[in-house]
Scaffold this motif. Structure first.
Motif, PDB file in Angstrom:
ATOM      1  N   UNK A 157       6.832   4.002 -22.686  1.00 25.65           N
ATOM      2  CA  UNK A 157       8.220   3.610 -22.451  1.00 25.65           C
ATOM      3  C   UNK A 157       8.327   2.518 -21.390  1.00 25.65           C
ATOM      4  N   UNK A 158       7.256   2.292 -20.655  1.00 21.81           N
ATOM      5  CA  UNK A 158       7.292   1.295 -19.581  1.00 21.81           C
ATOM      6  C   UNK A 158       6.140   0.309 -19.721  1.00 21.81           C
ATOM      7  N   UNK A 159       6.203  -0.466 -20.811  1.00 25.68           N
ATOM      8  CA  UNK A 159       5.245  -1.561 -20.968  1.00 25.68           C
ATOM      9  C   UNK A 159       3.822  -1.117 -21.210  1.00 25.68           C
ATOM     10  N   UNK A 160       3.651   0.082 -21.762  1.00 29.48           N
ATOM     11  CA  UNK A 160       2.301   0.580 -22.068  1.00 29.48           C
ATOM     12  C   UNK A 160       1.403   0.690 -20.841  1.00 29.48           C
ATOM     13  N   UNK A 161       2.031   0.828 -19.691  1.00 31.35           N
ATOM     14  CA  UNK A 161       1.282   0.935 -18.441  1.00 31.35           C
ATOM     15  C   UNK A 161       0.353   2.152 -18.446  1.00 31.35           C
ATOM     16  N   UNK A 162      -0.799   2.005 -17.790  1.00 34.31           N
ATOM     17  CA  UNK A 162      -1.690   3.153 -17.572  1.00 34.31           C
ATOM     18  C   UNK A 162      -1.483   3.696 -16.165  1.00 34.31           C
ATOM     19  N   UNK A 196      -9.113  -1.620 -11.659  1.00 37.85           N
ATOM     20  CA  UNK A 196      -9.198  -2.454 -12.861  1.00 37.85           C
ATOM     21  C   UNK A 196      -8.331  -1.878 -13.987  1.00 37.85           C
ATOM     22  N   UNK A 197      -8.026  -0.586 -13.895  1.00 36.54           N
ATOM     23  CA  UNK A 197      -7.366   0.109 -15.006  1.00 36.54           C
ATOM     24  C   UNK A 197      -5.920   0.498 -14.728  1.00 36.54           C
ATOM     25  N   UNK A 198      -5.637   0.896 -13.478  1.00 38.59           N
ATOM     26  CA  UNK A 198      -4.281   1.370 -13.170  1.00 38.59           C
ATOM     27  C   UNK A 198      -3.940   1.122 -11.709  1.00 38.59           C
TER      28      UNK A 198
END
Lengths: 392, 392
Positions: free
Chosen positions: A170-175, A207-209
């Motif tokens: 729901x928020x830009x595919x954020x991790x 690097x990921x979140x």
């Protein structure tokens, strides 16, 4: 330096070698009060599981408030399949293994269970590869791992803390690195996103979140007020502090950390937090050595390699008076069950007075000045100090 | 419960009983890196003194900055005369004994020396009697204990941290628990007053003095930037934090604490602070059991008695990477000498990134809100969280 033998815990070595009386004194110095064992049903699964149960004790029986006894369970485990297998198979195998552990924890009377960080995947962040690993990320309410744990929570009437790699569609595919809190009726009542993200050794998680945006929530569950300080957040005393100020009685620290990076620090930080904040802390670490298909380097001059190092387990629980359990195995999956009286939190606040003597107004002021001024350090001499103190 | 045998340290028991290989692994888990010994001149005094010297190591040689090596010394000791002797005799006897230790520390090459809390008097605060004990309080610049240490600092070119009970005659004869910082030329360059005052067990210090008004000063000395977290302040992570934010490279923790109250916690708190703040910490505890003429009770239902319990020494130093020295004796006076490279502080900030990932703006804001609202705890559910995170 010879390679550590992870088959033995610190406690194994001490118990094997020390005479009875000296063992008792060493344990007092290292662990605090002596704990009684809990009688638990036998584990009958195929997996070699280190099961330990303790009654944390230490509380007094109050006259005006009944005891608030809960049983907490911590699960530590290795991955099941090689990281080269199809992702779905890898995750299913983990789901299957952990489901059995959760069912067994229920027979042990566990009310409140926590799993390790990102438990349904290998800890692939050492690789710096985005794919296939980002595919393990899942929705915090409707992902397969949370749905499974929600079913188990409902079946067993158990509160479950389920750490996942979150995909925030729901928020830009954020991790995010997230822990989901599931009530005993299976409802997801909230989540917390890891506040502090490491850039140390092979922990390339930045690097990921990013740093979490959920603040320091404390969840009022059927079995006490709980919070989650995820992994690297345990190095940050302010993180522990804010969960305490928001009312936590138990703070879980689901982690994934390797021997070379942190093993001598492991027994210090979660335990210090329990002492400083008069609450229970539960530190959980993953187990085993995970191999990845493509080689990677570690920024330490050593040759490229395929593994992250050894995750050393050693999960343990500390009471608000600083007494701790032994650690679970350094090499095997494990379940640690502990019976706690939540009343001990307030009793320790009354005894040590650490909350009362905390001077939060002083720190709110000094920290704000520090942040706003971008630091003008307080480095000054006596004459200046005296001028200041006369002003007050 | 049998009475602990304070003649043996934890390290004594381990070294005596564990096979070589297992001893090495136990030491790694409990202490971190293995330390080299320092070669020190022999102590020839009458007093049975536990002398230990270590090279803390752990730093790398930088290309663009020379190493900054200093030798730190910690002195732990018992009182000399019974507390029934005339005060002046008691103090003189302590002055005489410690002067010899300081002279010896100078021959060991110590640059920066710290003594234990209120070192020139018995720790009489258990009694709740104001007289004669308040008479031990003295001026922070011109008191006899500071004058003696000032002479020794100048004679040996040594920076000395001298903890006293302070009489603040210029401000209403107020008492403070204070540490005075003396430069190598004998000048008093500043002082710090204990920030957090205990009300626990027999530590009735709030009967004698209030919370300090000197904030969190860091003193730029000839041998590094130092701060002092006095005794009970070690239970408060924010106290350690502010000294770190103000630039401390070494934080001393002069203490007086007893076995029954805190011995299982002693190895945790100062060490945690070193890890969390990427600086050196030096924890010092007094030694022995002090008897007082009039009986007193301890608020624990036990009969009235004459002693405070056993001060267990065990002074130790921790490096910014979490590696620590063994503890000094639990029953004897001692001098711990450690050679440190102050460069390791910044190197560990680069390695662990704990300062960089500290999110102080977050904590300044949350702490301020907490203090201003008198706590509205962050205890909420997912829907509310999502509303909040969309606002950001």
């Amino acid at each position: 330096m010879s390679k550590p033998n992870f088959e033995q815990t610190l406690e194994d070595i001490l118990e094997k070698n020390l005479p009875q009386e000296e063992l008792a004194e060493v344990k007092r110095l290292l662990y605090g009060r002596e704990l009684d064992f809990l009688f638990l049903p036998k584990w009958n699964g195929n997996q070699d599981l280190d099961v330990q149960g303790y009654d944390m004790g230490g509380s007094i029986t109050e006259e005006l408030r009944p005891p608030r006894i809960v049983r907490v369970g911590l699960i530590q485990h290795s991955i099941v399949l090689p990281t080269t297998e199809p992702l779905k198979k890898q995750r299913n195998a983990l789901h299957l293994k952990i489901q059995k552990y959760v069912d067994y924890a229920a027979t042990c009377g566990v009310n409140l269970l926590c799993l390790q960080e990102a438990w349904a995947m290998p800890f692939a962040f050492c690789t710096r590869e985005k794919y296939p690993w980002c595919e393990f990320a899942e929705d915090a309410e409707n992902g397969p791992t949370v749905i499974l744990m929600s079913e188990l929570a409902q079946r067993h009437g158990m509160v479950i803390i389920c750490p996942i790699l979150e995909r925030d569609s729901a928020n830009g595919d954020t991790l995010w690195n997230t822990s989901v809190v599931i009530e005993k009726d299976g409802t997801v009542i909230g989540k917390h996103r890891k506040n502090h993200i490491p850039r140390v050794g092979d922990f390339n998680e930045s690097t990921y979140y990013m740093e979490g945006n959920t603040g320091h929530p404390v969840f009022e569950t059927s079995f006490g007020r709980v919070a989650i300080n995820i992994c690297y957040g345990r190095h940050h005393p302010q993180n522990w502090m804010m969960f305490g100020l928001n009312g936590a009685e138990i703070v879980f620290n689901p982690s994934a950390t390797t021997s070379h990076t942190s093993e001598p620090l492991w027994s210090i930080e979660a335990r210090n937090a329990a002492i400083a904040n008069s609450y229970y802390t539960c530190a959980i670490n993953r187990v085993g050595t995970e191999q990845f298909p493509n080689e990677f380097t570690s920024g330490d001059g050593a040759p490229a390699h395929h593994d992250f190092g050894h995750f050393y387990g050693s999960s343990y629980i500390t009471a608000p008076d600083g007494t701790r359990t032994p650690g679970l195995s350094r090499s095997k999956d494990g379940l640690l069950v502990c019976e706690l009286d939540l009343n001990l939190c307030r009793q320790m606040k009354d005894f040590w007075c650490l909350r009362m003597t905390q001077r939060l107004d002083l720190y709110a002021r000094e920290l704000n000045e520090y942040v706003q001024n971008n630091l003008i350090p307080q480095q000054k001499h006596m004459k200046q100090q005296e001028k200041d103190s006369k002003k007050q």
